[in-house]
Motif scaffolding. Sequence first.
Motif, mmCIF file in Angstrom:
data_model
loop_
_atom_site.group_PDB
_atom_site.id
_atom_site.type_symbol
_atom_site.label_atom_id
_atom_site.label_comp_id
_atom_site.label_asym_id
_atom_site.label_seq_id
_atom_site.Cartn_x
_atom_site.Cartn_y
_atom_site.Cartn_z
ATOM 1 N N GLU A 22 0.834 -1.209 0.000
ATOM 2 C CA GLU A 22 0.000 0.000 0.000
ATOM 3 C C GLU A 22 0.867 1.258 0.000
ATOM 4 O OE1 GLU A 22 -3.571 2.441 0.600
ATOM 5 O OE2 GLU A 22 -3.297 0.417 -0.164
ATOM 6 N N ARG A 23 1.852 1.293 0.883
ATOM 7 C CA ARG A 23 2.684 2.496 1.020
ATOM 8 C C ARG A 23 3.586 2.723 -0.184
ATOM 9 N NH1 ARG A 23 3.386 0.693 7.121
ATOM 10 N NH2 ARG A 23 1.566 1.758 7.985
ATOM 11 N N THR A 25 2.834 1.627 -3.304
ATOM 12 C CA THR A 25 1.980 1.851 -4.468
ATOM 13 C C THR A 25 1.287 3.205 -4.414
ATOM 14 O OG1 THR A 25 1.571 -0.537 -4.584
ATOM 15 C CG2 THR A 25 0.082 0.876 -5.835
ATOM 16 N N ALA A 30 -1.766 6.627 1.090
ATOM 17 C CA ALA A 30 -1.868 5.256 1.573
ATOM 18 C C ALA A 30 -2.871 5.152 2.712
ATOM 19 C CB ALA A 30 -0.500 4.764 2.047
ATOM 20 N N TRP A 31 -3.602 4.052 2.721
ATOM 21 C CA TRP A 31 -4.511 3.774 3.826
ATOM 22 C C TRP A 31 -3.682 3.421 5.055
ATOM 23 C CZ3 TRP A 31 -9.435 0.563 2.409
ATOM 24 C CH2 TRP A 31 -10.129 1.223 1.404
ATOM 25 N N LEU A 36 -7.480 -0.184 7.272
ATOM 26 C CA LEU A 36 -7.562 -1.545 6.752
ATOM 27 C C LEU A 36 -8.177 -2.499 7.775
ATOM 28 C CD1 LEU A 36 -4.225 -1.670 4.764
ATOM 29 C CD2 LEU A 36 -6.514 -2.007 3.811
ATOM 30 N N THR A 76 -10.058 -0.949 -3.498
ATOM 31 C CA THR A 76 -8.630 -0.870 -3.770
ATOM 32 C C THR A 76 -8.175 -2.113 -4.513
ATOM 33 O OG1 THR A 76 -6.461 -0.460 -2.767
ATOM 34 C CG2 THR A 76 -7.936 -1.928 -1.560
ATOM 35 N N ALA A 78 -4.053 -3.409 -5.594
ATOM 36 C CA ALA A 78 -2.634 -3.086 -5.734
ATOM 37 C C ALA A 78 -1.832 -4.373 -5.878
ATOM 38 C CB ALA A 78 -2.139 -2.291 -4.530
#
Length: 159
Positions: A22-23, A25, A30-31, A36, A76, A78
């Motif tokens: 996530e971070r 991409t 970022a979530w 999450l 989402t 990714a």
Amino acid sequence: MTSAATLRQMTVGDLPAVLAIERSTFPFDAWSEGMLRGELADQPRTRHYIVAVADGGEVVGYAGLAAAGDQADVQTIAVSADRQRAGIGSAMLRALLDEATRRGAEAVFLEVRADNPPAQTMYERFGFERIGLRREYYDDGTDAIMMMRKLDEAENADG
């Protein structure tokens, strides 16, 4: 399942690997782990989250769906940078569309970054159409393209 990864339901134990993807991409928006965890807490009631796991057990992608009533939203998708263009994103999107169909959704919606043509192309390949634009939707000021795909028996059979 793809030749590159196996899909399964995401668990809290997957969060460290998912957050790393996530971070990398989505560096500007970022979530958080809390976000999450909140999504996972709503499984299976209104959420469906999956991970793609490589042969060695490494989580190489993840995707999530929110579904309520006759509508679903891709939350989402990714894939690790070194695993992109291997069909993993497409396999996860197919799984989300199948789940939306299983839950009785008539349409699936999503937002995609205006500066991400590869993702836009993948969504268009799956029958998503552009329905609008959200200006400066993302934290870094990038616009979001809103897309939708209607689910009907013919499309579900073709998928």
